[in-house]
Design an enzyme around this catalytic site. Structure first.
Site, short mmCIF file in Angstrom:
data_model
loop_
_atom_site.label_atom_id
_atom_site.label_comp_id
_atom_site.label_asym_id
_atom_site.label_seq_id
_atom_site.Cartn_x
_atom_site.Cartn_y
_atom_site.Cartn_z
N ASP A 155 17.62 -5.99 0.48
CA ASP A 155 17.84 -5.14 -0.69
C ASP A 155 19.32 -4.74 -0.83
OD1 ASP A 155 17.21 -3.64 -2.90
OD2 ASP A 155 16.55 -1.89 -1.76
N HIS B 102 23.35 -11.64 -5.66
CA HIS B 102 22.30 -12.48 -5.08
C HIS B 102 22.90 -13.67 -4.32
CE1 HIS B 102 19.29 -10.02 -6.87
NE2 HIS B 102 19.55 -10.37 -8.11
N LEU C 5 12.44 -21.33 15.49
CA LEU C 5 12.32 -20.11 14.69
C LEU C 5 11.41 -20.41 13.51
CD1 LEU C 5 13.50 -17.18 13.83
CD2 LEU C 5 15.03 -18.49 12.37
C1 FPP Z 1 16.81 -6.95 -3.91
O1 FPP Z 1 18.10 -6.48 -4.27
C2 FPP Z 1 16.88 -8.38 -3.72
C3 FPP Z 1 16.12 -9.28 -4.37
C4 FPP Z 1 15.11 -8.92 -5.38
C5 FPP Z 1 16.29 -10.73 -4.12
C6 FPP Z 1 16.64 -11.12 -2.71
C7 FPP Z 1 17.15 -12.49 -2.77
C8 FPP Z 1 18.16 -13.02 -2.06
C9 FPP Z 1 18.83 -12.34 -0.97
C10 FPP Z 1 18.68 -14.37 -2.38
C11 FPP Z 1 17.69 -15.44 -2.65
C12 FPP Z 1 16.83 -15.82 -1.51
C13 FPP Z 1 16.67 -17.05 -1.01
C14 FPP Z 1 15.55 -17.30 -0.08
C15 FPP Z 1 17.56 -18.15 -1.30
P1 FPP Z 1 18.31 -5.84 -5.71
O2 FPP Z 1 18.74 -6.90 -6.63
O3 FPP Z 1 17.07 -5.11 -6.11
O4 FPP Z 1 19.47 -4.84 -5.40
P2 FPP Z 1 19.68 -3.41 -6.06
O5 FPP Z 1 18.52 -2.55 -5.64
O6 FPP Z 1 20.97 -2.96 -5.48
O7 FPP Z 1 19.75 -3.62 -7.55
#
Ligand code: FPP
Length: 263
Positions: A41, A58, A152
């Site tokens: 997150d 992202h 893993l």
């Molecule tokens: C939450 O942060 C994150 C997500 C909804 C996506 C997580 C994805 C990745 C780390 C990259 C893609 C994954 C792979 C497997 C390639 P947020 O966007 O809600 O952050 P915020 O709360 O600060 O807005």
């Protein structure tokens, strides 16, 4: 993302810390968790603080994943489960959903050979049939190629929801009851666990949540009954091996009683 934004993200990522040997020395390897789960997150906030689009956050989040997978391998963690896309994330603007799906597809295309070489098993979990075809195909290919790997297990939680997972398990169990192959009196906690996406895997020992939020967000609801939590204000794109080792150090110093008493 513009070229300038891409350059900025790349420069930031190059500054990621390498493992601190002093911290590493303090770690009692015999007490390490077998299964670590992470809610990745904070990507959006990381980008907003730098005046960058959410897609840059992202993208930086993928780089964190790459480095954390590597260190988990080196430390001998057996299972890593990462929350990459929830059943609720479809509510985001279509552009952001597309970005996440494209990043997933690219991640698998770019990394699969290296992940396979490192003996990592890719295990997607969630309602995968609802993902775009291109992402689903890469996931199937990755899962098939790496199915016999055992250094893993990387569980990628995609279109994943803890409630959806329980609903799906209840549906299969109900069908077995209707078919007469299972009786309600025989249902135990193990029966439920065996019908979850994480069947055959131990529950997470440690759940890490970056970005300072104190909630579960529908992640592994059944499996975290006795999981230890570690929450940090650090945003996921900044989360590095040093943060992971601090979480592990904290974990190794905890006493887990599972509802019992200290022995
Ligand atoms: C939450 O942060 C994150 C997500 C909804 C996506 C997580 C994805 C990745 C780390 C990259 C893609 C994954 C792979 C497997 C390639 P947020 O966007 O809600 O952050 P915020 O709360 O600060 O807005």
């Amino acid at each position: 993302m513009s070229l300038l934004e891409k350059m900025f993200t790349t420069l930031f990522l190059k500054r990621k810390k390498v493992v601190n040997p002093d911290l590493l020395r303090q770690l009692d390897k015999s007490k390490l968790p077998k299964h670590v789960a992470i809610i990745m997150d904070g990507n959006g906030r990381w980008a907003a603080r730098r005046g960058l689009p959410r897609s840059a956050g992202h993208q930086a989040g993928v780089e964190s994943l790459r480095s954390i997978v590597e260190i988990c391998c080196e430390l001998g963690i057996s299972i890593l489960t990462v929350y990459a896309f929830s059943t609720e994330n479809w509510k985001r603007p279509q552009e952001e959903v597309d970005t996440l799906m494209n990043l997933l597809t690219q991640y698998l295309q770019n990394e699969i050979n290296e992940l396979h070489r490192k003996n990592i098993k890719i295990n997607p979990i969630g309602r995968l049939d609802q993902l775009p075809e291109s992402a689903r195909k890469e996931l199937e290919r990755a899962a098939d190629l790496t199915k016999n790997n055992n250094r893993l297990i990387l569980n990628l939680a995609l279109n994943y929801g803890g409630r959806a997972e329980i609903v799906d398990a209840v549906k299969v169990i109900s069908k077995k009851i209707a078919a007469g192959t299972l009786s309600p009196a025989m249902i135990t906690e193990e029966t439920i666990a065996e019908h979850l996406y994480t069947r055959n895997l131990p529950d997470p020992d440690l759940l890490i949540r970056p970005s300072g939020e104190y909630r579960i967000s529908n992640f592994l609801l059944w499996q975290i009954a006795y999981t230890e939590f570690w929450i940090t204000e650090v945003l996921w794109p900044e989360f590095n091996s040093e943060h992971l080792i601090k979480a592990l150090l904290d974990y190794t110093n905890r006493e887990r009683r599972f509802g019992g008493l200290k022995i």
